[in-house]
Design a protein around this motif. Structure first.
Motif, PDB file in Angstrom:
ATOM      1  N   THR A 113       0.975  -5.769  10.080  1.00 36.48           N
ATOM      2  CA  THR A 113      -0.449  -6.094  10.137  1.00 36.48           C
ATOM      3  C   THR A 113      -1.138  -5.293  11.242  1.00 36.48           C
ATOM      4  OG1 THR A 113      -0.088  -8.335   9.288  1.00 36.48           O
ATOM      5  CG2 THR A 113      -2.125  -7.953  10.516  1.00 36.48           C
ATOM      6  N   ASP A 114      -0.478  -5.184  12.379  1.00 33.72           N
ATOM      7  CA  ASP A 114      -1.030  -4.398  13.488  1.00 33.72           C
ATOM      8  C   ASP A 114      -1.238  -2.944  13.067  1.00 33.72           C
ATOM      9  OD1 ASP A 114      -0.903  -6.654  15.092  1.00 33.72           O
ATOM     10  OD2 ASP A 114       1.017  -6.113  15.982  1.00 33.72           O
ATOM     11  N   ALA A 115      -0.283  -2.392  12.327  1.00 33.94           N
ATOM     12  CA  ALA A 115      -0.421  -1.003  11.868  1.00 33.94           C
ATOM     13  C   ALA A 115      -1.625  -0.860  10.951  1.00 33.94           C
ATOM     14  CB  ALA A 115       0.848  -0.567  11.145  1.00 33.94           C
ATOM     15  N   LEU A 116      -1.823  -1.823  10.055  1.00 33.92           N
ATOM     16  CA  LEU A 116      -2.965  -1.771   9.149  1.00 33.92           C
ATOM     17  C   LEU A 116      -4.282  -1.879   9.913  1.00 33.92           C
ATOM     18  CD1 LEU A 116      -1.736  -4.057   6.216  1.00 33.92           C
ATOM     19  CD2 LEU A 116      -2.111  -1.589   6.118  1.00 33.92           C
ATOM     20  N   CYS A 152       0.835  -1.207   0.000  1.00 32.51           N
ATOM     21  CA  CYS A 152       0.000   0.000   0.000  1.00 32.51           C
ATOM     22  C   CYS A 152       0.870   1.258   0.000  1.00 32.51           C
ATOM     23  CB  CYS A 152      -0.983  -0.007   1.172  1.00 32.51           C
ATOM     24  SG  CYS A 152      -0.328   0.497   2.767  1.00 32.51           S
ATOM     25  N   ILE A 153       2.037   1.201   0.627  1.00 33.05           N
ATOM     26  CA  ILE A 153       2.959   2.340   0.577  1.00 33.05           C
ATOM     27  C   ILE A 153       3.422   2.577  -0.851  1.00 33.05           C
ATOM     28  CG2 ILE A 153       5.249   3.186   1.252  1.00 33.05           C
ATOM     29  CD1 ILE A 153       4.865   1.754   3.922  1.00 33.05           C
ATOM     30  N   LEU A 154       3.842   1.514  -1.506  1.00 32.61           N
ATOM     31  CA  LEU A 154       4.399   1.639  -2.852  1.00 32.61           C
ATOM     32  C   LEU A 154       3.318   2.014  -3.873  1.00 32.61           C
ATOM     33  CD1 LEU A 154       6.847  -1.420  -2.876  1.00 32.61           C
ATOM     34  CD2 LEU A 154       7.346   0.961  -2.293  1.00 32.61           C
ATOM     35  N   LYS A 155       2.079   1.576  -3.645  1.00 38.19           N
ATOM     36  CA  LYS A 155       1.001   1.839  -4.603  1.00 38.19           C
ATOM     37  C   LYS A 155       0.329   3.193  -4.403  1.00 38.19           C
ATOM     38  CE  LYS A 155      -0.234  -3.013  -5.437  1.00 38.19           C
ATOM     39  NZ  LYS A 155      -1.301  -4.040  -5.276  1.00 38.19           N
ATOM     40  N   GLY A 156       0.649   3.865  -3.294  1.00 38.73           N
ATOM     41  CA  GLY A 156       0.072   5.185  -3.065  1.00 38.73           C
ATOM     42  C   GLY A 156      -1.233   5.189  -2.308  1.00 38.73           C
ATOM     43  N   THR A 157      -1.537   4.100  -1.595  1.00 40.15           N
ATOM     44  CA  THR A 157      -2.820   4.012  -0.890  1.00 40.15           C
ATOM     45  C   THR A 157      -2.677   4.068   0.626  1.00 40.15           C
ATOM     46  OG1 THR A 157      -2.731   1.583  -0.948  1.00 40.15           O
ATOM     47  CG2 THR A 157      -3.870   2.705  -2.770  1.00 40.15           C
ATOM     48  N   LEU A 158      -1.500   4.372   1.131  1.00 37.00           N
ATOM     49  CA  LEU A 158      -1.291   4.476   2.572  1.00 37.00           C
ATOM     50  C   LEU A 158      -2.097   5.640   3.136  1.00 37.00           C
ATOM     51  CD1 LEU A 158       0.454   3.455   5.042  1.00 37.00           C
ATOM     52  CD2 LEU A 158       1.992   5.358   4.502  1.00 37.00           C
ATOM     53  N   THR A 159      -2.695   5.437   4.310  1.00 36.80           N
ATOM     54  CA  THR A 159      -3.421   6.518   4.965  1.00 36.80           C
ATOM     55  C   THR A 159      -2.597   7.074   6.124  1.00 36.80           C
ATOM     56  OG1 THR A 159      -4.528   5.081   6.574  1.00 36.80           O
ATOM     57  CG2 THR A 159      -5.609   5.387   4.423  1.00 36.80           C
ATOM     58  N   GLU A 160      -2.924   8.283   6.503  1.00 33.21           N
ATOM     59  CA  GLU A 160      -2.232   8.911   7.632  1.00 33.21           C
ATOM     60  C   GLU A 160      -2.434   8.105   8.913  1.00 33.21           C
ATOM     61  OE1 GLU A 160      -2.208  13.203  10.038  1.00 33.21           O
ATOM     62  OE2 GLU A 160      -3.267  12.990   8.116  1.00 33.21           O
ATOM     63  N   GLU A 161      -3.628   7.554   9.094  1.00 37.08           N
ATOM     64  CA  GLU A 161      -3.926   6.793  10.305  1.00 37.08           C
ATOM     65  C   GLU A 161      -3.074   5.529  10.399  1.00 37.08           C
ATOM     66  OE1 GLU A 161      -7.069   9.563   9.436  1.00 37.08           O
ATOM     67  OE2 GLU A 161      -6.234   7.952   8.184  1.00 37.08           O
ATOM     68  N   VAL A 162      -2.875   4.852   9.266  1.00 41.58           N
ATOM     69  CA  VAL A 162      -2.060   3.640   9.266  1.00 41.58           C
ATOM     70  C   VAL A 162      -0.591   3.982   9.510  1.00 41.58           C
ATOM     71  CG1 VAL A 162      -1.179   1.763   7.809  1.00 41.58           C
ATOM     72  CG2 VAL A 162      -3.629   2.252   7.873  1.00 41.58           C
ATOM     73  N   TYR A 163      -0.133   5.065   8.915  1.00 40.62           N
ATOM     74  CA  TYR A 163       1.254   5.478   9.132  1.00 40.62           C
ATOM     75  C   TYR A 163       1.478   5.843  10.596  1.00 40.62           C
ATOM     76  CZ  TYR A 163       5.678   8.001   8.692  1.00 40.62           C
ATOM     77  OH  TYR A 163       6.976   8.427   8.851  1.00 40.62           O
ATOM     78  N   ALA A 164       0.532   6.541  11.189  1.00 38.06           N
ATOM     79  CA  ALA A 164       0.641   6.898  12.608  1.00 38.06           C
ATOM     80  C   ALA A 164       0.680   5.640  13.472  1.00 38.06           C
ATOM     81  CB  ALA A 164      -0.517   7.791  13.023  1.00 38.06           C
ATOM     82  N   ALA A 197      11.217   4.940   2.247  1.00 38.75           N
ATOM     83  CA  ALA A 197      11.373   6.376   2.483  1.00 38.75           C
ATOM     84  C   ALA A 197      11.178   7.168   1.195  1.00 38.75           C
ATOM     85  CB  ALA A 197      12.751   6.661   3.079  1.00 38.75           C
ATOM     86  N   GLU A 198      11.669   6.638   0.094  1.00 40.42           N
ATOM     87  CA  GLU A 198      11.494   7.301  -1.194  1.00 40.42           C
ATOM     88  C   GLU A 198      10.022   7.305  -1.599  1.00 40.42           C
ATOM     89  OE1 GLU A 198      12.228   9.307  -4.693  1.00 40.42           O
ATOM     90  OE2 GLU A 198      13.547   9.004  -2.976  1.00 40.42           O
ATOM     91  N   ALA A 199       9.345   6.163  -1.421  1.00 48.56           N
ATOM     92  CA  ALA A 199       7.921   6.079  -1.779  1.00 48.56           C
ATOM     93  C   ALA A 199       7.066   6.979  -0.901  1.00 48.56           C
ATOM     94  CB  ALA A 199       7.442   4.631  -1.662  1.00 48.56           C
ATOM     95  N   MET A 200       7.494   7.199   0.337  1.00 49.89           N
ATOM     96  CA  MET A 200       6.715   8.025   1.257  1.00 49.89           C
ATOM     97  C   MET A 200       6.674   9.487   0.835  1.00 49.89           C
ATOM     98  SD  MET A 200       5.245   6.274   3.685  1.00 49.89           S
ATOM     99  CE  MET A 200       4.902   7.575   4.868  1.00 49.89           C
ATOM    100  N   ARG A 201       7.552   9.872  -0.041  1.00 49.99           N
ATOM    101  CA  ARG A 201       7.582  11.267  -0.496  1.00 49.99           C
ATOM    102  C   ARG A 201       6.324  11.646  -1.280  1.00 49.99           C
ATOM    103  NH1 ARG A 201      13.247  12.231  -3.377  1.00 49.99           N
ATOM    104  NH2 ARG A 201      12.319  14.309  -3.567  1.00 49.99           N
ATOM    105  N   GLN A 202       5.567  10.649  -1.740  1.00 45.35           N
ATOM    106  CA  GLN A 202       4.350  10.939  -2.505  1.00 45.35           C
ATOM    107  C   GLN A 202       3.186  11.368  -1.605  1.00 45.35           C
ATOM    108  OE1 GLN A 202       2.352   7.235  -4.121  1.00 45.35           O
ATOM    109  NE2 GLN A 202       4.065   6.248  -3.052  1.00 45.35           N
ATOM    110  N   TYR A 203       3.349  11.202  -0.291  1.00 45.66           N
ATOM    111  CA  TYR A 203       2.258  11.513   0.631  1.00 45.66           C
ATOM    112  C   TYR A 203       2.480  12.879   1.260  1.00 45.66           C
ATOM    113  CZ  TYR A 203       1.438   6.499   0.163  1.00 45.66           C
ATOM    114  OH  TYR A 203       1.203   5.246  -0.337  1.00 45.66           O
ATOM    115  N   ASP A 204       1.575  13.796   1.000  1.00 43.68           N
ATOM    116  CA  ASP A 204       1.703  15.144   1.551  1.00 43.68           C
ATOM    117  C   ASP A 204       1.721  15.137   3.074  1.00 43.68           C
ATOM    118  OD1 ASP A 204       1.844  16.301  -0.944  1.00 43.68           O
ATOM    119  OD2 ASP A 204      -0.311  16.735  -1.052  1.00 43.68           O
ATOM    120  N   PHE A 205       0.915  14.257   3.678  1.00 44.77           N
ATOM    121  CA  PHE A 205       0.828  14.258   5.144  1.00 44.77           C
ATOM    122  C   PHE A 205       2.139  13.830   5.801  1.00 44.77           C
ATOM    123  CE2 PHE A 205      -0.783   9.971   3.958  1.00 44.77           C
ATOM    124  CZ  PHE A 205       0.061   9.163   4.711  1.00 44.77           C
TER     125      PHE A 205
END
Length: 230
Positions: free
Chosen positions: A212-215, A29-41, A149-157
């Motif tokens: 999995t716990d983060a998701l 989900c990180i690489l595909k651009g579907t990560l949410t702020e809540e999951v990252y937190a 870390a490189e893929a995370m640059r696509q997320y504004d949050f």
């Protein structure tokens, strides 16, 4: 060419890495651009609880090791790993989350397993086994963290909340060589080699559970109700 003990262990653990980590939905989900702020937190919270304990079980391993060089090895790594929990706190604040309330939650199964495993190895089993844990985590930091870390640059949050990933994608390049040398030296004992490889495999599976716990926790009421700064 002669295969080293570390290379042999890498080959033994590679199927576990491929099955549990490389294709994990969290990474995808990180690489595909579907990560949410809540999951990252939620990932930062699970990581906070793990790295908060790392210096303590490394120091405990040093105190329960008979070998002076291994005592020094653990203590040197413990010093390097100090205060990494502060990076998670910083990143959570950059997400606008009040860490005082958010970090009060009990860690998930993945973190719980790794912390328990390593305190057990340090005190009741074979302290050298923690080198297997380090091989797994530092290996992920050296190989997976730069890509993430490189893929995370696509997320504004997340653009200002990547201090933990950035530090580890750099530092773990150096740490993995230290781990390799420690592993080779301990692997002169077949008993220690067996425990280190077991810890390496179990750590990869537990780290997959952390993902999995983060998701799961990132999509729960616990995440959506995260206390906000201000």
């Amino acid at each position: 060419m002669t295969t080293t003990a570390y290379e042999r262990a890498e080959a033994e653990t590679a199927p576990v890495l491929a099955e549990y980590i490389e294709k994990h939905p969290f990474i995808e989900c990180i690489l595909k651009g579907t990560l949410t702020e809540e999951v990252y937190a939620a990932y930062l919270r699970e990581t906070y609880h793990l790295v908060s304990q790392t210096p303590y079980f490394l120091a405990a391993a040093a105190s329960h090791s008979d070998s002076e060089w291994l005592q020094d090895w653990f203590l040197d790594l413990a010093r390097d790993e100090r205060h990494h929990n502060r990076l998670c706190v910083r990143d959570l604040k950059k997400l606008g989350i009040d860490p005082d309330g958010y970090l009060g939650a009990v860690p998930g199964l993945g973190t719980w397993t790794m912390v328990g495993q390593n305190h057990y190895l340090a005190r009741a089993a074979e302290p050298a086994g923690i080198i297997g844990f380090a091989a797994a985590t530092e290996g992920l930091g050296a190989t997976l963290a730069p890509k993430v870390a490189e893929a995370m640059r696509q997320y504004d949050f997340a653009k200002d909340a990547l201090s933990f990933l950035r530090v580890h994608s750099t530092e773990d390049q150096e740490h993995i060589e230290t781990v390799r040398k420690g592993f080779e030296r301990c692997a002169e004992s077949e008993e220690a080699y067996t425990v280190m490889v077991a810890a390496w495999k179990y750590t990869l599976r537990a780290y997959a559970q952390l993902f999995t716990d983060a998701l799961e926790r990132g999509g729960s009421d616990l995440a959506t109700a995260a206390p906000r700064i201000g």
